[in-house]
Structures are given as structure tokens and as C-alpha cells.
Design a protein around this motif. Structure first.
Motif, PDB file in Angstrom:
ATOM      1  N   ALA A   1      72.089  24.125  27.775  1.00  0.00           N
ATOM      2  CA  ALA A   1      72.356  24.751  29.076  1.00  0.00           C
ATOM      3  C   ALA A   1      73.813  25.188  29.175  1.00  0.00           C
ATOM      4  O   ALA A   1      74.119  26.236  29.740  1.00  0.00           O
TER       5      ALA A   1
ATOM      6  N   SER B   1      74.790  28.472  26.759  1.00  0.00           N
ATOM      7  CA  SER B   1      74.345  29.832  27.053  1.00  0.00           C
ATOM      8  C   SER B   1      74.974  30.353  28.336  1.00  0.00           C
ATOM      9  O   SER B   1      74.642  29.921  29.431  1.00  0.00           O
TER      10      SER B   1
ATOM     11  N   ALA C   1      74.495  33.249  29.580  1.00  0.00           N
ATOM     12  CA  ALA C   1      73.444  33.932  30.338  1.00  0.00           C
ATOM     13  C   ALA C   1      72.656  32.933  31.171  1.00  0.00           C
ATOM     14  O   ALA C   1      72.272  33.213  32.311  1.00  0.00           O
ATOM     15  N   TYR C   2      72.412  31.755  30.615  1.00  0.00           N
ATOM     16  CA  TYR C   2      71.676  30.729  31.354  1.00  0.00           C
ATOM     17  C   TYR C   2      72.484  30.245  32.553  1.00  0.00           C
ATOM     18  O   TYR C   2      71.937  30.072  33.649  1.00  0.00           O
TER      19      TYR C   2
ATOM     20  N   ASP D   1      72.252  32.802  35.207  1.00  0.00           N
ATOM     21  CA  ASP D   1      70.901  32.842  35.758  1.00  0.00           C
ATOM     22  C   ASP D   1      70.655  31.638  36.677  1.00  0.00           C
ATOM     23  O   ASP D   1      70.027  31.768  37.737  1.00  0.00           O
ATOM     24  N   TYR D   2      71.159  30.491  36.281  1.00  0.00           N
ATOM     25  CA  TYR D   2      70.998  29.264  37.088  1.00  0.00           C
ATOM     26  C   TYR D   2      71.649  29.448  38.462  1.00  0.00           C
ATOM     27  O   TYR D   2      71.053  29.136  39.500  1.00  0.00           O
TER      28      TYR D   2
ATOM     29  N   GLU E   1      71.558  34.281  20.669  1.00  0.00           N
ATOM     30  CA  GLU E   1      71.858  33.928  22.065  1.00  0.00           C
ATOM     31  C   GLU E   1      70.714  34.254  23.021  1.00  0.00           C
ATOM     32  O   GLU E   1      70.505  33.547  24.007  1.00  0.00           O
TER      33      GLU E   1
ATOM     34  N   HIS F   1      68.481  31.370  22.752  1.00  0.00           N
ATOM     35  CA  HIS F   1      69.037  30.169  23.399  1.00  0.00           C
ATOM     36  C   HIS F   1      68.831  30.217  24.912  1.00  0.00           C
ATOM     37  O   HIS F   1      68.540  29.199  25.547  1.00  0.00           O
ATOM     38  N   PHE F   2      69.000  31.395  25.489  1.00  0.00           N
ATOM     39  CA  PHE F   2      68.791  31.552  26.926  1.00  0.00           C
ATOM     40  C   PHE F   2      67.348  31.204  27.296  1.00  0.00           C
ATOM     41  O   PHE F   2      67.090  30.411  28.219  1.00  0.00           O
TER      42      PHE F   2
ATOM     43  N   ALA G   1      66.693  27.519  26.872  1.00  0.00           N
ATOM     44  CA  ALA G   1      67.318  26.754  27.963  1.00  0.00           C
ATOM     45  C   ALA G   1      66.428  26.773  29.210  1.00  0.00           C
ATOM     46  O   ALA G   1      66.309  25.766  29.920  1.00  0.00           O
ATOM     47  N   LEU G   2      65.802  27.906  29.477  1.00  0.00           N
ATOM     48  CA  LEU G   2      64.900  27.988  30.633  1.00  0.00           C
ATOM     49  C   LEU G   2      63.660  27.116  30.422  1.00  0.00           C
ATOM     50  O   LEU G   2      63.208  26.425  31.350  1.00  0.00           O
TER      51      LEU G   2
ATOM     52  N   ARG H   1      63.510  24.498  28.504  1.00  0.00           N
ATOM     53  CA  ARG H   1      64.011  23.116  28.560  1.00  0.00           C
ATOM     54  C   ARG H   1      64.180  22.659  30.012  1.00  0.00           C
ATOM     55  O   ARG H   1      63.766  21.562  30.385  1.00  0.00           O
ATOM     56  N   GLU H   2      64.777  23.516  30.828  1.00  0.00           N
ATOM     57  CA  GLU H   2      64.963  23.168  32.246  1.00  0.00           C
ATOM     58  C   GLU H   2      63.627  22.858  32.905  1.00  0.00           C
ATOM     59  O   GLU H   2      63.500  21.874  33.652  1.00  0.00           O
TER      60      GLU H   2
END
Lengths: 407, 407
Positions: free
Chosen positions: A319, A322, A324-325, A328-329, B206, B209-210, B213-214, B216-217
Motif C-alpha cells: 500500500a 504504490s 497510485a494506490y 486512489d485511497y 507499478e 502493484h496498484f 494493493a486494491l 489486498r485492501e
């Protein structure tokens, strides 16, 4: 002390006398006033006239009196409230009342007396201005929401906290009163006949139902952060120099935007009510600008503090890695904030429990105008939420609704 | 029986003899074989030669042997596995082994013997075809995922079930091995030097990874349904006439698409491996068509069964009232299915634990080709997930990857 029973004043005094960390020695002449509204809790204010020291004893009652009926309610909410206050106090020092003691059997929390503060809802109705509020509440939100999330704490430990804060009874109140009743015919609803057209429109609006269903789903299923769960302006004690968040009995792991939305939605309910309180349109416009500035500052400071905590204390490798993440979060937090702010506004006009900001406007024309304005803003926030990219859009929605109401 | 200790064969026989609901009377000459792999559990197969009846005693060990080391692991997983099996058995009768008894202190579950079934992974490697599988697994998925969600059960009761199935240790295995390690340098990773370029590409991507990460969240925060949590083809016993889902020790409340994705991702891992098992390209293409048909049928039947359950048994007024919400919910389940299927594929090639479908291909050229094909499909599923609208897109991704590999 024996098993659970509602305390008498003399028992409350006896318990207070023994608090070594509050009163020095065991003073003989403590004064006691029961200041709760008798609906959910007993609240004893106990003071020592000699030293000037004082303390609050808050005891949960095993029922809620709602619309005149007695509604059984678990005493476990006292544990949740006490544990949440202790957590919040560690994460956001000085922004909640200090907890001196907790007695599980008596469902009793003993905490700092905040009688020198006023309830923020009352303060806003009276036109008070609180220059520290945006800074304080954004710190409270950023710290409590970040450090209880998977971003900011050990993720296995977090699961145990989710378990500790499972809160079915209090969540059900929110699920029913905010995310269901206002959009259907329900005995829980409560609104003036003058706005039957608005209530009917809420029941018929399928686009709105879709968005509320999504907000409801997230409230039911997303264990993002430990929420206060009821962060309206009646849950905030305030002075120009100090902000204290109280009463987290609705605490549970939910979507972080619900708490941020609760704060902003309640500022906007006051925004909608101004012509009921200010002497002139000009005064109302002036106060509305103050409220919008407070909202903008609250979000912007929240975002920058939350991002700074993430940079410094992020525990989730992927988390944090990234960019971008992260963007986005934050965008999704803003979008949830729009949606929940809107849902909070709608329920306070047509649902069971209203806000004094609007209900206590004596002039029925101005009260009705405030109700319609609150609904217009609330519906627009709900519908625009998933496309939101900036808090400025929220400001625009509020100003556009005012302009529409004047037209 | 005394407190926890690993059972001996004679103790296991003694316990089995007392099972009135399995063996008639208390037979004298029960045969016992310990058939566990000794990694996580003892598994005793106990049979009565006279009657032909048999039973499985599965006892959790307080550690996991992973890569040669002993890794302490809570015995609470035996409770979770047993309770999940019982839940699943009620919701999807006949699709899990029957549980005869559970002993919390011994971390012992006594259940139906399924020795007449084969592990599906093995069956697929050998080219078996299972005409009932899509129907059975779609029933299992639709019933378990619907009736444990807020759509299909009392929402306050559901919160208590979320609490019962908090499963930090087993979730951590998934969080690390699926949603972190494959995308970074980790001692947990395990892959042939020949695909170092692929591993490097996973670490540098990347966009990937984004998306991970989503995913994973969502795995960390979404309490949508009670998941099996590890629904690969090694967790399914099968015959052409029967399907039995076993080993739900990873059960917890999570995103429903994780279970559906696990099934489909594992069918696609076998899809990627076919040139290692079939005699000719033509045979491989033919079996791949069988697998794709099974995947298509699994999703389509899942969707239609889930929607039918919602129509008939939906308990959430607002969620059921909005047709747009229902469509959106199903679309998001499909999108999650893409993402989790892809994540499951990637981890099985470069992560700690692989699948026999690919690892046991003896020809290193064909094994490497299978690994590259699995990674190509997995990455494409992860990246396309949030735009997915039809299971046909998943089929296309698999066929396009095969065509690309042949080019």
C-alpha cells in the motif's frame, strides 16, 4: 460494589470519593447532580467545592427510551464506549475526555469533567466561531482513522480489535435510521406534513436508492478503521481554545468516510439552518462562509495529516509502495465523505431523530426552507459522491443549493 | 480424554470405537492408518473391516512445518475449520464431508471418510472430466456466499459470526504469500532461475502493484461473506458423480470473489499446464476447451443461482429493491473473481507454495512454458479485473495468452 444496578446519587458520591487520581484525600462534602437526559445513561456530575475539582460518572442504562417506549439495549456499549475513549485518547491526546476508571460490572465510566465546554451544536446555533476546530478535528480524524487501519497498525492485531468492537445493537440503529427508513414508508420516520412532497421524492428516487444501497453495503461490510460512529456536533464539546470528542458508544470498525462525513454533514445541517438563526441574509451568508471555510480546512488538513502519517508510519509495504494506490485511497475517502455526509443530512430531516439546528427554528416558513435546503444538499452529495475529486465540489454543491433556494 | 496432546493411533481407535453414529456397537478390530502429510495435522483413517464403515479423525498440530522449519500455529484453526464445515454443510448439503463430532480441547474433528473420491488437482492432472463439478461448485459458492452475507442473513447475527471467524494467523499466510511476496524480493519466494526475468517484471510493474494493493485492501477489510478461504483444487475431493469441499481452516469473513477466483484460478493453472500432461497439442487444446467450458459454466451457474437466492431469500430491503444495485453487486463479484483468480495464479508460480499441475511437469522446457503462460494469464486477469463485465473476457484472456505463447 455489588452487581449491576443503576447507581443512586449517594453511591455515585461514594465511588467518586475513592478516586485518588482526581480528588485529593477523600473529601467529605462532594456535591452531586445527575445531568443525563435519562434516555440512555445516568450522568453524575460530582464536584468538591473546597478544591474546585470535579468529575463525571457515566453509567449505561439497560434500555433506551425512544419515542416514549423502553427499548432494551446492551450494557456492552459502556465497554465499547470506554475502550474507544481510551484508544482515541492514546491516538489523539487531549481531544477526548480523560478516562479515570472503568467498571465493567456497573457499566460505569469515570471521566474528565468538561463543564467549561459547550456542546458544539448549541455553540454553532448561537453563532459561535471556533478557530481551533478544523485543526483539532482533522487531527482527531487523521490519527484515529489512520492508526486503527491496516495502513497504520499491525494487521493481525487489528483483526482482534475488529472482534472487540463488534457492536451489533448500536450499528442496527444506524443501519435502520440512516440507511433504510428515510427511503421508504417507516413508522420510524418523522417529518412535517409540509414536506410530504420531499419525503415522497426520497421514496421514489431510484438513482438515490442505488447510491444509498452502496453506502449501506460499505457500512455493513468494510472494516477500514475504528470509527467513533456518531460524530455529529452534539458529540463534540468545544471552546474557542479546545475540542473534545465524546460519547463513542457507536464505535465499531467501519468505513472511515462515515466519521468524516458525519462532521461535515452536521456542519452543513447548521449551514442549511442559518436563516433561522441569523438576523439578516447578510449575517447568514457571512456565517455560511465561516462554515464552508471550516469544512474546507477540515478536509484539507485531514488529507494532509493522513498522508503525512502514512509517509511516516505506514506498515503496509505494498500500500505504501504504490503512489497510485495512495492517491486512489484518498480519493475514495473523499467520495465516501460526500456520500455519508449526504446520508446524515437526509436522515436528520425526515428520519426519526432530528437536529436542533433545524427543528428549533420557530418560524415555520424558515424551518421548512431549512429542511428543503438540507435535503437538496444531502441528495446532491449522495448522488455526486462516487464522482467526487475535490472538496471544492462539496462547497459548490452547498452554494448552488442556496442559490437555487433563493431563486 | 486429557488435555491437548497429539493422539496416538491407539487413542484414535479408542475415540472412533465410541462413535455410535458411525460404527454399530463398539467393534473390536478397527484398522487405523495415519494418512496426514505431517505438516499441519494428524489424519487418522479408521475402518471396521467387518462392516466396511470408516471415518476420518483430523487433529490439528500446534505448528506448521514450512520449508523445513517449525512455525507455531494456533489450534483455534481446528475450531474454525470444524465450525465452517458445519455451516457449509447446512448451507450446501452433501457438498462437504459430514462432521460427526468435534472436540475443542483436542482440536479434533471427526468426519465422513471420502477415500472413494480423489483430490481434484490430481484428477485434472490425469485428464479426468467431472460433468457434475460446475453445477456442484456453483451451488456450494452461491449458497455459502449468499446465506452468510448481509443479503441473506440477519445482519446483527452476521456480525457475531464475523467475530467468531476472526482468523488472524491463517489470514496472515494469505496476506503475505499472495498479496505481498510475489511483488517484491522475499525469502518466501521460490522460482526457477529460468524465469528470473518474469519475477523481475512482477517486481517492477507499478500498474500491477496498484491493482494488487486494491485486492489486498479488500481481503483485509471487506467482511462480505464467510469464505472457505483456500478453495483450490487440492481442497476438493471429487468423482464424476460427487464433489466434496474440504479443509476450510482459512475460513473468515472476506470478499466473496476470493473463493470464486480461487476455483477459477486453479482451473486456469491446470489450463496452463496441459502441454506437460497431454500427448499432443490437439489433446491439450481439447482438454483446455473442457476447462474453459467448466469455468464458464461455474460462473454462469453461480451468477444465476446467487441471483435466484437473492430474489427468494433477500433480507436487505434496500439492496433488494434496487435493480441497479443488484446488477452492480454481481458485476463487482465478477471483477473481484478476475482479480483474485489472477493473484492466485501468480503466487503459485513465483511464491512459496506451488501447484503440482505445473511443478511436476518433468520436461523443463514445458514446465517453464507453463509457468510463463500462467503468469501471462494471471497478470492479465489482475489488470483487467476492474473493467470486466463478462466471464467471456476471462475466456478470451486465457485463449489469447495461449495464442501468444505459440507465436
Amino acid at each position: 460494589m455489588s452487581a449491576y444496578h443503576p447507581l443512586t446519587e449517594s453511591e455515585a458520591i461514594e465511588i467518586a470519593r475513592s478516586l485518588k487520581n482526581v480528588f485529593q484525600g477523600a473529601p467529605d462534602n462532594l456535591a452531586c447532580r445527575e445531568i443525563g437526559d435519562g434516555n440512555l445513561n445516568l450522568v453524575f456530575h460530582i464536584s468538591d467545592p473546597a478544591s474546585g475539582r470535579s468529575v463525571i460518572l457515566k453509567q449505561a442504562l439497560p434500555y433506551a427510551k425512544v419515542v416514549g417506549e423502553s427499548w432494551p439495549l446492551t450494557l456492552d456499549r459502556a465497554r465499547i464506549e470506554s475502550e474507544a475513549l481510551i484508544q482515541e485518547g492514546k491516538l489523539a491526546p487531549g481531544l477526548v475526555p480523560q478516562v479515570y476508571a472503568y467498571d465493567a460490572e456497573l457499566a460505569l465510566t469515570i471521566m474528565e469533567d468538561l463543564s467549561d465546554h459547550v456542546i458544539m451544536r448549541r455553540g454553532l446555533m448561537e453563532g459561535g466561531r471556533y478557530p481551533k476546530f478544523a485543526d483539532d478535528i482533522s487531527t482527531f480524524l487523521a490519527h484515529t482513522l489512520f492508526f486503527t487501519s491496516d495502513l497504520g497498525m499491525n494487521q493481525q492485531e487489528k483483526k482482534l480489535r475488529v472482534r472487540d468492537f463488534i457492536n451489533p445493537e448500536l450499528c442496527k440503529i444506524t443501519e435502520d435510521l440512516i440507511f433504510d427508513d428515510p427511503y421508504t414508508v417507516s413508522v420510524n420516520n418523522n417529518y412535517d406534513a409540509a414536506i410530504e412532497d420531499e419525503a415522497e421524492a426520497l421514496r421514489a428516487d431510484e438513482e438515490l436508492h442505488f447510491e444509498v444501497a452502496l453506502l449501506r453495503e460499505k457500512f455493513l461490510t468494510q472494516t477500514q478503521s475504528l470509527l467513533h460512529g456518531d460524530l455529529h456536533t452534539g458529540s463534540i464539546f468545544i471552546t474557542p481554545e479546545s475540542t473534545k470528542v465524546i460519547d463513542p458508544e457507536f464505535a465499531y470498525y467501519g468505513p472511515a468516510g462515515f466519521d468524516i462525513g458525519a462532521v461535515i454533514g452536521n456542519l452543513l445541517l447548521n449551514f442549511a439552518s442559518r436563516r433561522g438563526w441569523d438576523k439578516s441574509d447578510s449575517d447568514a451568508d457571512d456565517y455560511r462562509q465561516y462554515l464552508l471555510t471550516t469544512i474546507r480546512d477540515t478536509w484539507n488538513q485531514f488529507e494532509s495529516k493522513f498522508r503525512a502519517l502514512w509517509d511516516e508510519h505506514g506498515v503496509d509495504r505494498l500500500a505504501s509502495a504504490s503512489a497510485a494506490y495512495r492517491d486512489d485511497y484518498m480519493k475514495r475517502l473523499l467520495q465516501d465523505t460526500f456520500g455519508y455526509a449526504g446520508a446524515k443530512m437526509v436522515r436528520r430531516v425526515v428520519g426519526l431523530a432530528h437536529v436542533a439546528d433545524i427543528d428549533r427554528i420557530e418560524d415555520p416558513v424558515r424551518r421548512e426552507a431549512a429542511q428543503r435546503l438540507a435535503l437538496a444538499i444531502g441528495k446532491s452529495l449522495i448522488k455526486s459522491g462516487r464522482q467526487a475529486t475535490s472538496v471544492e465540489q462539496l462547497i459548490d454543491i452547498a452554494l448552488t443549493a442556496v442559490a437555487g433556494a433563493k431563486a
